[in-house]
Design a protein around this motif. Structure first.
Motif, PDB file in Angstrom:
ATOM      1  N   UNK A 131       0.820  -1.186  -0.051  1.00  0.00           N
ATOM      2  CA  UNK A 131       0.046  -0.152   0.037  1.00  0.00           C
ATOM      3  C   UNK A 131       0.753   1.320  -0.058  1.00  0.00           C
ATOM      4  N   UNK A 132       1.722   1.631  -1.100  1.00  0.00           N
ATOM      5  CA  UNK A 132       2.477   2.547  -1.024  1.00  0.00           C
ATOM      6  C   UNK A 132       1.764   3.738  -1.040  1.00  0.00           C
ATOM      7  N   UNK A 133       0.710   3.753  -1.765  1.00  0.00           N
ATOM      8  CA  UNK A 133      -0.030   5.045  -1.960  1.00  0.00           C
ATOM      9  C   UNK A 133      -0.441   5.535  -0.525  1.00  0.00           C
ATOM     10  N   UNK A 134      -1.115   4.386   0.037  1.00  0.00           N
ATOM     11  CA  UNK A 134      -1.842   4.776   1.215  1.00  0.00           C
ATOM     12  C   UNK A 134      -0.808   5.358   2.626  1.00  0.00           C
ATOM     13  N   UNK A 135       0.485   4.770   2.330  1.00  0.00           N
ATOM     14  CA  UNK A 135       1.431   5.007   3.240  1.00  0.00           C
ATOM     15  C   UNK A 135       2.628   6.096   2.949  1.00  0.00           C
ATOM     16  N   UNK A 136       2.473   6.720   1.818  1.00  0.00           N
ATOM     17  CA  UNK A 136       3.115   7.602   1.196  1.00  0.00           C
ATOM     18  C   UNK A 136       3.477   8.667   2.117  1.00  0.00           C
ATOM     19  N   UNK A 137       2.572   9.477   2.583  1.00  0.00           N
ATOM     20  CA  UNK A 137       2.503  10.699   3.208  1.00  0.00           C
ATOM     21  C   UNK A 137       3.659  10.486   4.506  1.00  0.00           C
ATOM     22  N   UNK A 138       3.379   9.360   5.128  1.00  0.00           N
ATOM     23  CA  UNK A 138       4.092   9.063   6.385  1.00  0.00           C
ATOM     24  C   UNK A 138       5.453   8.825   6.178  1.00  0.00           C
ATOM     25  N   UNK A 139       5.595   7.800   5.042  1.00  0.00           N
ATOM     26  CA  UNK A 139       7.113   7.452   4.684  1.00  0.00           C
ATOM     27  C   UNK A 139       7.867   8.538   4.243  1.00  0.00           C
ATOM     28  N   UNK A 140       7.280   9.475   3.443  1.00  0.00           N
ATOM     29  CA  UNK A 140       8.114  10.552   2.756  1.00  0.00           C
ATOM     30  C   UNK A 140       8.475  11.629   3.717  1.00  0.00           C
ATOM     31  N   UNK A 141       7.343  11.593   4.688  1.00  0.00           N
ATOM     32  CA  UNK A 141       7.703  12.894   5.633  1.00  0.00           C
ATOM     33  C   UNK A 141       8.900  12.358   6.786  1.00  0.00           C
ATOM     34  N   UNK A 142       8.934  11.007   7.173  1.00  0.00           N
ATOM     35  CA  UNK A 142       9.644  10.585   7.999  1.00  0.00           C
ATOM     36  C   UNK A 142      11.173  10.542   7.359  1.00  0.00           C
TER      37      UNK A 142
END
Length: 443
Positions: A302-313
């Motif tokens: 689920x890269x789309x659904x977890x992108x915001x968190x992952x990119x921010x970190x």
């Protein structure tokens, strides 16, 4: 001698990248050096647009496992993309660990593999021909090249295999970190360091210590002081001593080149910034690696659904290490960053939408630091697969395979590596290189 137009353009392109390319009748390019927060070559900034190509020496070997023609093609592809720096392995140890690459620079009996060392010579000669530089990695915390656990095995007869269900995480990391305090294992490693750093290139006839194509000697790939907090605390002093002693050894053999650690950053110290600062005291620049999937910051399904968190970190991680670099007054290189293909697939031809966004996010931060005169000297993506394709339907590497990829033998082949057919990712890389001034004109 008056240079022709093509040669003049090549020199101008090199100067824009902070490089001085040596040709016939010209003095060799100066070594890359540290100047406060910056890396410089001559009077110009040296901005790293780089790739990880761990297997360069294997391709360079004059043996059944080598492929010198492919090495030349891959280097030409990378140079055409604007890549000017490569991070390559100058170490690998044969032993009992599963999923370790064979052959190694040292055989199972401890003897040196001169054929693979000659492969490193050939690779460095080809890298130099193209005006590129290399970071030579002299060890590995992980099992895929034998590494510290194999030096420990040779010294003690004991080892823990990675991903062994009987020894779950962090057993392997804690075991591997036992290397630093074991005098016998460190002595074996230091003997390998001497062998490589003091070597004379059999192709060029030049001592490695005199080769401007070497950007830095790196102590190891991702050397951690342990996996558990308890092991990190117990190992800290031996860890620092190993860094100091190895950096001193390298500089005694080769005072002209930079020395780097190869650490991931705070991920290696379970968040401890003080340990990162202390670990980089005796080396010339900081390194950081960014692995949002491996670290649980994104979900491959689920890269789309977890992108915001992952990119921010990920962005915060880069920013934190830029701050640490400024604290030390040294440059920072984001020398590994990797992201899976969409759906966490492995085959070439599948889409790379989220990977491209991740690359752009990292590279934009690098470019912002360049513009601001900040500490980030550049980055090396992980990793280059080029023309290689998985030999098996399960995308697993098996002993005897020769289609080396950036994905090392313990990982699915195609997981993180960039293929020569990944058009959108290659376009992103070209744009970044152009903004660095690292794009070489065609020859």
């Amino acid at each position: 001698m008056t240079p022709d137009r093509r040669h003049t353009l090549a020199l101008l392109g090199a100067a824009a990248a902070g490089l001085m390319l040596g040709g016939a009748g010209e003095p060799p390019a100066p070594f890359v050096r540290r100047d406060g927060l910056a890396l410089r070559r001559g009077d110009a900034p040296y901005r790293i647009v780089g790739a990880n190509l761990w297997y360069a020496a294997w391709l360079g070997a004059d043996a059944d496992y080598g492929d010198r023609a492919r090495l030349g093609r891959e280097l030409d592809r990378l140079r055409a993309l604007g890549v000017g720096n490569l991070r390559i392995m100058a170490s690998a140890e044969e032993g009992p660990l599963k999923h370790s690459i064979r052959p190694g620079f040292s055989r199972a009996d401890g003897s040196a593999n001169e054929t693979l060392l000659a492969g490193l010579d050939f690779a460095m000669a080809e890298i130099a021909k193209r005006g590129m530089t290399a970071v030579l990695v002299l060890g590995n915390f992980w099992e895929w090249s034998g590494g510290f656990s194999t030096w420990l095995y040779r010294a003690t007869g004991r080892y823990v295999d990675a991903n062994d269900p009987a020894h779950p995480w962090p057993a392997f990391a804690d075991s591997s970190a036992g290397f630093y305090a074991n005098a016998g294992a460190v002595a074996l490693y230091h003997a390998h360091v001497r062998r490589v750093v003091a070597r004379r290139n059999g192709v060029t006839g030049r001592l490695y210590a005199d080769d401007p194509a070497i950007l830095s000697w790196q102590l190891a790939n991702e050397p951690r002081p342990g996996g558990s907090d308890a092991m990190i605390a117990r190992t800290a002093d031996a860890y620092y001593d190993w860094i100091e002693a190895t950096a001193k050894l390298i500089r005694g053999l080769d005072p002209g080149h930079l020395v780097s650690l190869g650490q991931e950053g705070t991920q290696a110290t379970n968040g401890g910034e003080a340990m990162v600062l202390r670990a980089h005291r005796d080396v010339d620049y900081l390194t950081a690696h960014v692995w949002p999937l491996n670290w649980g910051w994104v979900d491959g399904g689920d890269l789309a659904g977890t992108w915001d968190r992952g990119s921010a970190l990920s962005a915060a991680y880069v920013d934190a290490h830029a701050r640490l670099a400024e604290t030390l007054g040294k440059p920072l290189v984001i020398e590994e960053f990797g992201f899976p293909r969409d759906g966490e697939t492995y085959a070439p031809g599948t889409s790379t939408t989220w990977r491209d966004r991740f690359y752009a996010m990292i590279q934009n931060r690098v470019e912002a630091s360049w513009r601001a005169g900040g500490p980030i000297a550049g980055s090396n993506f992980w990793a280059w697969n080029g023309e290689a394709r998985a030999a098996h339907g399960d995308h697993r590497f098996r002993d005897g395979d020769r289609a080396y990829m950036g994905d090392p033998p313990h990982e699915p082949q195609g997981w993180y590596g960039l293929f020569d057919s990944d058009a959108s990712s290659l376009a992103q890389l070209r744009r970044h290189a152009a903004r660095a001034g690292a794009r070489h004109p065609p020859q």
